[in-house]
Scaffold this motif. Structure first.
Motif, PDB file in Angstrom:
ATOM      1  N   ASP A 121      -2.732   4.473  -5.954  1.00 16.20           N
ATOM      2  CA  ASP A 121      -3.271   3.927  -7.199  1.00 16.20           C
ATOM      3  C   ASP A 121      -3.801   2.508  -6.986  1.00 16.20           C
ATOM      4  OD1 ASP A 121      -2.568   6.218  -8.683  1.00 16.20           O
ATOM      5  OD2 ASP A 121      -0.523   5.475  -8.937  1.00 16.20           O
ATOM      6  N   LEU A 122      -3.054   1.731  -6.227  1.00 11.21           N
ATOM      7  CA  LEU A 122      -3.472   0.352  -5.958  1.00 11.21           C
ATOM      8  C   LEU A 122      -4.776   0.321  -5.164  1.00 11.21           C
ATOM      9  CD1 LEU A 122       0.028  -1.122  -5.105  1.00 11.21           C
ATOM     10  CD2 LEU A 122      -1.398  -1.818  -7.039  1.00 11.21           C
ATOM     11  N   HIS A 123      -4.881   1.173  -4.173  1.00  9.09           N
ATOM     12  CA  HIS A 123      -6.108   1.202  -3.368  1.00  9.09           C
ATOM     13  C   HIS A 123      -7.290   1.700  -4.198  1.00  9.09           C
ATOM     14  CE1 HIS A 123      -4.024  -0.049   0.150  1.00  9.09           C
ATOM     15  NE2 HIS A 123      -3.299   1.043   0.265  1.00  9.09           N
ATOM     16  N   ASN A 124      -7.040   2.652  -5.096  1.00  5.52           N
ATOM     17  CA  ASN A 124      -8.104   3.113  -5.987  1.00  5.52           C
ATOM     18  C   ASN A 124      -8.561   1.995  -6.916  1.00  5.52           C
ATOM     19  OD1 ASN A 124      -8.460   5.749  -5.107  1.00  5.52           O
ATOM     20  ND2 ASN A 124      -6.911   6.592  -6.472  1.00  5.52           N
ATOM     21  N   ARG A 125      -7.603   1.270  -7.464  1.00  2.60           N
ATOM     22  CA  ARG A 125      -7.956   0.169  -8.369  1.00  2.60           C
ATOM     23  C   ARG A 125      -8.759  -0.906  -7.627  1.00  2.60           C
ATOM     24  NH1 ARG A 125      -6.847  -1.910 -13.271  1.00  2.60           N
ATOM     25  NH2 ARG A 125      -6.920  -4.180 -13.459  1.00  2.60           N
ATOM     26  N   ALA A 126      -8.345  -1.226  -6.424  1.00  2.00           N
ATOM     27  CA  ALA A 126      -9.069  -2.228  -5.633  1.00  2.00           C
ATOM     28  C   ALA A 126     -10.502  -1.774  -5.377  1.00  2.00           C
ATOM     29  CB  ALA A 126      -8.341  -2.477  -4.310  1.00  2.00           C
TER      30      ALA A 126
END
Length: 316
Positions: free
Chosen positions: A282-287
């Motif tokens: 999720d964090l990598h997608n948001r970034a």
């Protein structure tokens, strides 16, 4: 027996090192959890958005089409500078010094509005950039946590196998030796399977000022974006094919690439809320999404650049 003691000592030492590393990582997560990217003070932009009746605006300014592109006319309208440009067109018919001075004054007024628009673009792009970096950092920390967890499990697996092997060699009773070997193998396999957890750890990540929420909803419901920027995002004429707005096209790409075309999954995602528990993916997608919006914001500079070139053609 000495071998067994050595293995236990090495095992304790390695797990201690991993534990200290985890403490550092968790402290860094607490530091990054709350946003430091928002502006130090809040500016109250006007809520009024420019007109989206682009065909009528262009039709009403046909006299400018010999010098300005349709996009430039729409930008001038959004900046509330069409009157100044039309006045310049009239003044250009008079070559007197007084008219030339008025033209320069009007151009300064237009340039002032353009400068404000450019600084707004830079400010929004900078916040997207900062948020992207913040998310990427915490994403890397979560990756490190997951790697550390997997390393510990692998270590436990190796240690369990080694202990079982040595203990099996020490114990003379064949029944007990077999039982120890089987137990050691089972423990090792269990630790090995635990490393296959595809989701990994969760961390709390807060973003009450969520730049992506309005983009996803395609509605300006917050003070995150100046009206001019939002207009540029949402007017179809400023996209490449002029069929979908910049953010509409962006949303479709996110739905396909980040959420596998699962609309419900996307709508419920923590990415578009005030924050919550995030996994590494999720964090990598948001970034990635923040970085894409930063790029999309910076491309608007090209439209402003074409407007400046059109203005120069009119003045010179």
């Amino acid at each position: 027996m000495k071998k067994l003691y050595f293995i236990f000592a090495a095992f304790i030492l390695l797990t201690s090192c991993v534990s200290k590393k985890n403490q550092v990582i968790k402290q860094n997560i607490l530091t990054l959890r709350d946003s430091y990217c928002k502006a130090p003070f809040k500016y109250n932009y006007e809520n009024k958005l420019p007109s989206y009746n682009s065909d009528s605006i262009i039709a009403a300014n046909q006299q400018l089409k010999s010098t300005f592109s349709d996009q430039s006319i729409l930008v001038l309208n959004a900046l509330d500078n069409l009157d100044e440009v039309n006045e310049i067109v009239k003044l250009k018919k008079d070559s007197s010094l007084n008219s030339q001075v008025k033209v320069l004054q009007l151009k300064m007024k237009i340039n002032s509005k353009i400068t404000i628009a450019l600084t707004e673009l830079d400010a929004v792009a900078a916040e997207f950039d900062c948020e992207g970096e913040r998310v990427a950092q915490i994403g890397n920390y979560v990756d490190n946590l997951n790697d550390s967890r997997n390393n510990k499990l692998i270590l436990y697996s190796i240690a369990a196998g080694a202990v079982a092997s040595i203990a099996g060699g020490i114990v003379k009773d064949e029944g007990w030796s077999s039982a120890i070997d089987i137990s050691g193998g089972a423990f090792g396999a269990g630790f090995g399977l635990a490393t296959l957890n595809p989701k990994g750890k969760k961390v709390e990540f807060i973003h009450q000022r969520n730049l992506l929420r309005d983009i996803w909803n395609e509605r300006l419901e917050s003070p995150n974006f100046p009206p001019f920027i939002w207009y540029m995002y949402t007017e179809k004429r400023f996209s490449n094919k002029e069929q979908h707005s910049i953010i509409s096209s962006m949303k479709q790409r996110w739905l396909h690439y980040q959420f596998d075309d699962d609309q419900n999954k996307a709508d419920q995602s923590v990415i578009f809320k005030d924050g919550g528990l995030y996994r590494a993916d999720d964090l990598h997608n948001r970034a990635a999404m923040l970085n894409q919006m930063q790029s999309a914001t910076r491309t608007i500079n090209q439209i402003i650049n074409y407007l400046l070139l059109d203005l120069d053609k009119l003045i010179l």
